[in-house]
Design a protein around this motif. Structure first.
Motif, PDB file in Angstrom:
ATOM      1  N   LEU A  13     -11.815 -11.269 -58.297  1.00 16.21           N
ATOM      2  CA  LEU A  13     -10.681 -11.845 -57.577  1.00 16.21           C
ATOM      3  C   LEU A  13     -11.018 -12.090 -56.110  1.00 16.21           C
ATOM      4  O   LEU A  13     -10.663 -13.125 -55.544  1.00 16.21           O
ATOM      5  N   VAL A  14     -11.735 -11.162 -55.498  1.00 18.22           N
ATOM      6  CA  VAL A  14     -12.163 -11.346 -54.108  1.00 18.22           C
ATOM      7  C   VAL A  14     -13.117 -12.530 -54.005  1.00 18.22           C
ATOM      8  O   VAL A  14     -13.016 -13.350 -53.084  1.00 18.22           O
ATOM      9  N   ARG A  15     -14.005 -12.641 -54.962  1.00 12.73           N
ATOM     10  CA  ARG A  15     -14.937 -13.789 -54.956  1.00 12.73           C
ATOM     11  C   ARG A  15     -14.189 -15.109 -55.134  1.00 12.73           C
ATOM     12  O   ARG A  15     -14.489 -16.098 -54.475  1.00 12.73           O
ATOM     13  N   GLN A  16     -13.207 -15.122 -56.021  1.00  7.52           N
ATOM     14  CA  GLN A  16     -12.412 -16.328 -56.219  1.00  7.52           C
ATOM     15  C   GLN A  16     -11.632 -16.682 -54.962  1.00  7.52           C
ATOM     16  O   GLN A  16     -11.506 -17.848 -54.600  1.00  7.52           O
ATOM     17  N   MET A  17     -11.121 -15.679 -54.273  1.00  6.53           N
ATOM     18  CA  MET A  17     -10.393 -15.929 -53.035  1.00  6.53           C
ATOM     19  C   MET A  17     -11.302 -16.512 -51.962  1.00  6.53           C
ATOM     20  O   MET A  17     -10.875 -17.332 -51.153  1.00  6.53           O
ATOM     21  N   GLU A  18     -12.564 -16.104 -51.946  1.00  8.42           N
ATOM     22  CA  GLU A  18     -13.514 -16.656 -50.984  1.00  8.42           C
ATOM     23  C   GLU A  18     -13.771 -18.139 -51.251  1.00  8.42           C
ATOM     24  O   GLU A  18     -13.961 -18.911 -50.317  1.00  8.42           O
ATOM     25  N   PHE A  19     -13.798 -18.526 -52.512  1.00  9.03           N
ATOM     26  CA  PHE A  19     -14.069 -19.922 -52.847  1.00  9.03           C
ATOM     27  C   PHE A  19     -12.868 -20.833 -52.634  1.00  9.03           C
ATOM     28  O   PHE A  19     -13.026 -22.039 -52.540  1.00  9.03           O
ATOM     29  N   THR A  20     -11.675 -20.271 -52.569  1.00  9.08           N
ATOM     30  CA  THR A  20     -10.485 -21.106 -52.396  1.00  9.08           C
ATOM     31  C   THR A  20      -9.848 -20.922 -51.028  1.00  9.08           C
ATOM     32  O   THR A  20      -8.646 -20.986 -50.888  1.00  9.08           O
ATOM     33  N   THR A  21     -10.662 -20.696 -50.022  1.00  8.64           N
ATOM     34  CA  THR A  21     -10.103 -20.530 -48.680  1.00  8.64           C
ATOM     35  C   THR A  21      -9.700 -21.855 -48.062  1.00  8.64           C
ATOM     36  O   THR A  21      -8.824 -21.887 -47.206  1.00  8.64           O
ATOM     37  N   LEU A  82       0.182 -15.849 -51.692  1.00  6.79           N
ATOM     38  CA  LEU A  82       0.633 -16.347 -50.384  1.00  6.79           C
ATOM     39  C   LEU A  82      -0.308 -17.407 -49.825  1.00  6.79           C
ATOM     40  O   LEU A  82       0.145 -18.368 -49.193  1.00  6.79           O
ATOM     41  N   MET A  83      -1.599 -17.261 -50.072  1.00  4.40           N
ATOM     42  CA  MET A  83      -2.544 -18.261 -49.612  1.00  4.40           C
ATOM     43  C   MET A  83      -2.295 -19.599 -50.322  1.00  4.40           C
ATOM     44  O   MET A  83      -2.298 -20.657 -49.688  1.00  4.40           O
ATOM     45  N   ILE A  84      -2.041 -19.550 -51.617  1.00  3.39           N
ATOM     46  CA  ILE A  84      -1.750 -20.775 -52.376  1.00  3.39           C
ATOM     47  C   ILE A  84      -0.416 -21.359 -51.935  1.00  3.39           C
ATOM     48  O   ILE A  84      -0.284 -22.571 -51.738  1.00  3.39           O
TER      49      ILE A  84
END
Length: 118
Positions: A13-21, A82-84
């Protein structure tokens, strides 16, 4: 085993969050899908903590798993949601601090309402 799976889920999940910044990639993510996953993780957290309390022999393993699930849904997945949400509604976050507080309050009310009502 479930603890290892939960830890792997945190890392992925952390890796996915890094790719969708970036805003473009965050708008392509499904807000409903991530929110539904967060609700399921919260229910798994409640299930593991309840089972760990009832059955003493599995308390430590189930409590550890419940802790990881709690961290996943309360910290990582809510931040990701929240980021999305912010990428999809940038105008709501540009109108000053009171507008941001109003948007976040409405967002959290809807999320926890869905969580508690089922």
């Amino acid at each position: 085993m479930m603890t290892v799976v939960s830890f792997a889920q945190v890392l992925l999940l952390v890796r996915q969050m890094e790719f969708t910044t970036q805003r473009n990639s965050a708008t392509q993510m499904s807000l409903v899908c991530i929110a539904y996953q967060s609700v399921l993780d919260s229910y798994l957290c409640v299930f593991h903590i309840t089972t760990g309390i009832v059955v003493d022999s599995v308390f430590s393993a189930f409590t550890t798993t419940a802790f990881f699930k709690f961290m996943i849904f309360s910290v990582f997945e809510l931040r990701y949601i929240l980021m999305i949400y912010r990428a999809r509604n940038p105008r709501a976050f540009q109108d000053g601090w009171n507008a941001v507080r109003r948007e976040l309050s409405a967002f959290y009310t809807r999320f926890y309402g869905i969580l508690f009502l089922g």
